[in-house]
Enzyme design. Structure first.
Site, short mmCIF file in Angstrom:
data_model
loop_
_atom_site.label_atom_id
_atom_site.label_comp_id
_atom_site.label_asym_id
_atom_site.label_seq_id
_atom_site.Cartn_x
_atom_site.Cartn_y
_atom_site.Cartn_z
N TYR A 1 -1.27 -9.92 -4.37
CA TYR A 1 -2.46 -9.39 -5.05
C TYR A 1 -3.48 -10.47 -5.35
CZ TYR A 1 -0.19 -4.88 -5.33
OH TYR A 1 0.40 -3.71 -4.99
N ASN B 1 -2.13 -3.03 2.09
CA ASN B 1 -3.59 -3.20 2.04
C ASN B 1 -4.00 -4.51 1.37
OD1 ASN B 1 -2.47 -1.53 -0.14
ND2 ASN B 1 -4.50 -1.69 -1.03
N HIS C 1 3.72 0.93 4.56
CA HIS C 1 3.16 0.71 3.23
C HIS C 1 2.67 2.00 2.58
CE1 HIS C 1 1.67 -1.41 -0.17
NE2 HIS C 1 0.46 -0.93 0.01
N HIS D 1 -3.69 7.44 -4.30
CA HIS D 1 -3.50 7.32 -2.85
C HIS D 1 -3.00 8.62 -2.23
CE1 HIS D 1 -4.21 3.16 -3.62
NE2 HIS D 1 -3.08 2.98 -4.26
FE FE2 Z 1 -1.04 -0.93 -1.58
#
Ligand code: FE2
Length: 465
Positions: A195, A229, A314, A324
């Site tokens: 991250y 991502n 993922h 999501h």
């Molecule tokens: Fe993700």
């Protein structure tokens, strides 16, 4: 048809309706919506090893198709230093050498250290090896155990971790995994590592801290990498337009061994499992390299050799959180018929920062005009598990689609990890462990019956509250 039979039929239909209208269990554990907080740069888990140019961020992954090779990676900050790994069997004093390559990269105003990757080949199965990197008084020593030779009844234990990040919660998840009595031997990591991209200019220093944080596990057992991502690091506003640049320089996968042309999708065999890693953020439509690779890969899976067929990705296909939601839908449309045809046992995904396990369902009948678009129970379909609850700084996904859809068997917004414990060709024990409990408490569990050798219903889930 008599009255009794007619009533029975009606009752059956009604029960069926009730079943299809109700989902599984939404856990009674309700968490506060709090952001997880990243550990500060001076945290002990980020400590730089002492000594000039000491190797840091040591990590290993499988280096071939069958588990007889290991890729060792590490970073030196001051100068390139030695790029040789010295390794030896536990029972032997004779050290062997494996030489690697060094890469560096720049990302906006950040310049990486010297990133080393060396592959050790021709290892013996089921053997403990020591290895060391660095020079003289800054030499650092680690060890790993190779998997047993591939075979249908070889027991093996995989850990499942996703969306880990580097918050205090991430640290708790990793500690719980390390302390779990079921003893994961290899981590199947479902994407989103550091991250770092949440920091200004994707501050790549946070890739380094993550590497030092995870070392305590990944230097001793392989982590199998899936890209998420947060590995894309696409930042045209600062001139960074090459996707996956930091990840690609820092982490290696053995993709060529499975005839893949990209490090982001590939397969490995390990013990009694065939593991396929897919890329949610690389093209997957018809005619694309990933599609063509998967089309050729699935018929190669030999269930008499590796009965357990596991897929990692993922972005989840079956997700009932309001985060999501449906992002995995386009890939599901492309590949789900294959997963049913080839009887994939289980699909692990991340991305949603919570936990969820599906029923065995499929949704492959839809063809635009027929209107058939509801997931149905399907014993040939995989169980879909979302394990994106590693604990990163973005916090928990707590908001769920209501009512719980019928495809969702169990869901809970808690951080944690899971263990997939293969016993033999027919049985595997799966358990999920939330961070709030002792590391051996099973928040959710299921006996998996192998789809190829034992294609019947799994045991009903045993859920602890
Ligand atoms: Fe993700």
């Amino acid at each position: 048809m008599g009255l009794f039979q007619g009533l029975s039929l009606l009752l059956g239909l009604l029960l069926n309706l009730v079943f299809h209208c109700n989902g599984g269990t939404t856990s009674v554990f309700v968490r506060n919506v709090e952001k997880a907080i990243d550990m500060p740069l001076d945290s002990d888990v980020f400590a730089v090893p002492s000594g000039y140019n000491a190797p840091q961020q040591v990590h290993i992954t499988q280096g071939d198709l069958v588990g007889k090779a290991v890729i060792v990676s590490w970073v030196t900050e001051d100068e390139p230093g030695s790029n040789t790994v010295r390794y030896w069997r536990e029972s032997s004093k004779r050290k062997k050498l494996a030489k690697g390559k060094i890469v560096t990269y720049r990302f906006f105003n950040y310049t990486s250290g010297f990133i080393h990757h060396a592959t050790i080949r021709n290892l013996e199965y089921d053997t403990k090896y020591y290895y060391e990197v660095g020079l003289e008084n800054t030499t650092r020593k680690f060890w790993f155990t190779t998997p047993p030779e591939i075979g249908p009844d070889v027991p093996y234990t995989f850990g499942l971790i996703g969306d880990l990040g580097q918050s205090y919660d991430s640290n708790m998840t990793l500690s719980h995994y390390e302390l779990n009595a079921r003893k994961g031997q290899t981590v199947l990591f479902v994407g989103d590592l550091s991250y770092a991209d949440n920091y200004p200019n994707h501050d790549n220093v946070r890739w380094d801290t993550w590497g030092r944080f995870a070392e305590r596990s990944v230097a001793y057992q392989p982590w199998i990498w899936t890209v998420g991502n947060h590995e894309i690091d696409f930042a045209p506003e600062i001139g960074e337009t090459k996707p996956f640049k930091p990840f690609s320089h820092r982490y290696r996968t053995p993709y060529k061994a499975s005839q893949s042309t990209s490090p982001f999708w590939y397969s490995i065999k390990r013990a009694s499992a065939h593991i396929i890693v897919l890329a949610s953020y690389s093209a997957y439509g018809k005619y694309t390299p990933q599609y063509k690779w998967l089309e050729q890969e699935l018929p190669k899976v030999n269930r008499t050799e590796t009965p357990w067929l596991i897929v990692l990705m993922h972005s989840p296909w079956y997700n009932s959180y309001n985060y999501h939601y449906m992002e995995g839908e386009t890939m599901r449309v492309m590949y789900e018929p294959w997963f049913v045809k080839y009887k994939v046992d289980v699909v692990y995904a991340g991305h949603v920062h919570a936990y969820e396990r599906s029923e065995r369902v499929s949704n492959v009948a839809y063809n635009i005009v027929n209107g058939i678009c509801t997931p149905i129970k399907d014993e040939s379909a995989p169980v879909y598990i979302t394990i994106g609850d590693g604990g990163n700084l973005e916090g928990l996904a707590t908001n769920m689609t209501e009512p719980q859809p019928a495809y969702s068997a169990f869901r809970e917004a808690s951080f944690g990890h899971a263990i997939f414990d293969i016993k033999n060709r027919t049985h595997a024990h799966y358990s999920w462990h939330r961070n709030q409990d002792g590391e051996n408490v099973e928040g959710d569990s299921l006996w998996f019956f192998n789809r190829f050798w034992h294609p019947f219903d799994d045991s009903s889930a045993h859920v602890s509250h």
